[in-house]
Design a protein around this motif. Structure first.
Motif: not given
Length: 103
Positions: A37-65
């Motif tokens: 989101r920060v990168i999007w906004e700093e590139c001058g893109r409209p904040p209201e147009e920002f959206e991500l597609e959240h995909l399911p994580s793998f069982e072994v994914d790191v949940q927090r780093r």
């Protein structure tokens, strides 16, 4: 990038860093989505147009780093001086100067 370069110079120039490992990064915890989101906004893109597609994580994914930078602060006297948003803004400005990012 300036902070990371500074951290590496300090690491290479002090005996306190010999045979040690350090996290050289900002101390602020952010999710990948928040950074995107920060990168999007700093590139001058409209904040209201920002959206991500959240995909399911793998069982072994790191949940927090969130690497601790305490050791670098305590042993080297080093800590990041530039916040994540400011660092991204500086990087975007530099990329624009190089013609790599549109205005």
């Amino acid at each position: 990038m300036d902070d990371i370069a500074d951290g590496f110079v300090i690491l290479m120039s002090t005996s306190a860093a010999e045979n040690e490992d350090f996290n050289i990064s900002a101390s602020e915890e952010m999710t990948v989505a928040e950074i995107a989101r920060v990168i999007w906004e700093e590139c001058g893109r409209p904040p209201e147009e920002f959206e991500l597609e959240h995909l399911p994580s793998f069982e072994v994914d790191v949940q927090r780093r969130w690497p601790s930078v305490e050791k670098a602060r305590e042993l080297l006297g080093w800590e990041a001086q530039i916040g994540v948003r400011d660092g991204i803004a500086q990087t975007v400005a530099w990329l624009r100067e190089q013609g790599a990012v549109g205005a």
